[in-house]
Scaffold this motif. Structure first.
Motif, PDB file in Angstrom:
ATOM      1  N   LYS A   1      -3.927   8.360   5.947  1.00  0.00           N
ATOM      2  CA  LYS A   1      -4.151   8.373   4.288  1.00  0.00           C
ATOM      3  C   LYS A   1      -4.720   7.081   3.874  1.00  0.00           C
ATOM      4  O   LYS A   1      -5.631   6.765   3.129  1.00  0.00           O
ATOM      5  CB  LYS A   1      -3.096   9.035   3.863  1.00  0.00           C
ATOM      6  N   LYS A   2      -3.851   5.633   4.298  1.00  0.00           N
ATOM      7  CA  LYS A   2      -3.939   4.521   3.837  1.00  0.00           C
ATOM      8  C   LYS A   2      -5.487   4.073   4.473  1.00  0.00           C
ATOM      9  O   LYS A   2      -6.300   3.642   3.661  1.00  0.00           O
ATOM     10  CB  LYS A   2      -2.952   3.624   4.207  1.00  0.00           C
ATOM     11  N   THR A   3      -5.745   4.656   5.768  1.00  0.00           N
ATOM     12  CA  THR A   3      -7.030   4.108   6.340  1.00  0.00           C
ATOM     13  C   THR A   3      -8.195   4.792   5.419  1.00  0.00           C
ATOM     14  O   THR A   3      -8.990   4.099   5.254  1.00  0.00           O
ATOM     15  CB  THR A   3      -7.167   4.636   7.701  1.00  0.00           C
ATOM     16  N   LEU A   4      -8.110   5.978   5.307  1.00  0.00           N
ATOM     17  CA  LEU A   4      -8.999   6.808   4.500  1.00  0.00           C
ATOM     18  C   LEU A   4      -9.360   6.247   3.045  1.00  0.00           C
ATOM     19  O   LEU A   4     -10.404   6.168   2.513  1.00  0.00           O
ATOM     20  CB  LEU A   4      -8.848   8.201   4.445  1.00  0.00           C
ATOM     21  N   GLU A   5      -8.188   6.062   2.489  1.00  0.00           N
ATOM     22  CA  GLU A   5      -8.247   5.318   1.198  1.00  0.00           C
ATOM     23  C   GLU A   5      -9.029   4.017   1.149  1.00  0.00           C
ATOM     24  O   GLU A   5      -9.996   3.630   0.440  1.00  0.00           O
ATOM     25  CB  GLU A   5      -7.132   5.213   0.538  1.00  0.00           C
ATOM     26  N   ALA A   6      -8.688   3.271   2.158  1.00  0.00           N
ATOM     27  CA  ALA A   6      -9.333   2.137   2.444  1.00  0.00           C
ATOM     28  C   ALA A   6     -10.833   2.129   2.540  1.00  0.00           C
ATOM     29  O   ALA A   6     -11.903   1.268   2.397  1.00  0.00           O
ATOM     30  CB  ALA A   6      -8.677   1.030   3.546  1.00  0.00           C
ATOM     31  N   ALA A   7     -11.124   3.266   3.340  1.00  0.00           N
ATOM     32  CA  ALA A   7     -12.684   3.738   3.883  1.00  0.00           C
ATOM     33  C   ALA A   7     -13.429   3.790   2.262  1.00  0.00           C
ATOM     34  O   ALA A   7     -14.585   3.719   2.390  1.00  0.00           O
ATOM     35  CB  ALA A   7     -12.773   4.614   4.573  1.00  0.00           C
ATOM     36  N   LYS A   8     -12.732   4.298   1.404  1.00  0.00           N
ATOM     37  CA  LYS A   8     -13.449   4.525  -0.009  1.00  0.00           C
ATOM     38  C   LYS A   8     -13.923   3.190  -0.622  1.00  0.00           C
ATOM     39  O   LYS A   8     -15.142   3.219  -1.157  1.00  0.00           O
ATOM     40  CB  LYS A   8     -12.255   5.210  -1.025  1.00  0.00           C
TER      41      LYS A   8
END
Length: 96
Positions: free
Chosen positions: A77-84
């Motif tokens: 989830k942290k990785t995907l939020e950083a992808a934003k």
């Protein structure tokens, strides 16, 4: 039974979006930049999307995060939020 139908529906949207042709496993990457770059490429290459490439890419990323919900690990989830944030940078928008 209704729950498995929802899984199939959201999985189908992610795999066979009418707006974007996504690279397989794009959301499984541990690299936010790679996720953002792949989404950007898919959004810019699509001639079926109804809104801007940025909005289409961000919508697909948000859709995946929201649909995966509690099934995402904290790390993913942290990785995907950083992808934003990476996606915003890729499109010349200010990250939050």
């Amino acid at each position: 039974m209704a729950r498995s139908q929802k899984k199939k529906w959201s999985h189908k949207v992610t795999e066979n979006s009418d707006a974007l042709d996504l690279k397989g496993g794009v959301f499984k990457s541990n690299d936010p930049k790679a996720i953002a770059d792949s989404l950007k490429h898919s959004a810019e290459a699509s001639d079926r999307r109804k809104s801007s490439p940025f909005r289409s890419a961000m919508s697909m990323l948000s859709f995946y995060i929201n649909r995966a919900g509690n099934h995402l690990s904290k790390r993913q989830k942290k990785t995907l939020e950083a992808a934003k944030d990476e996606l915003r940078k890729d499109f010349g928008r200010e990250p939050k």
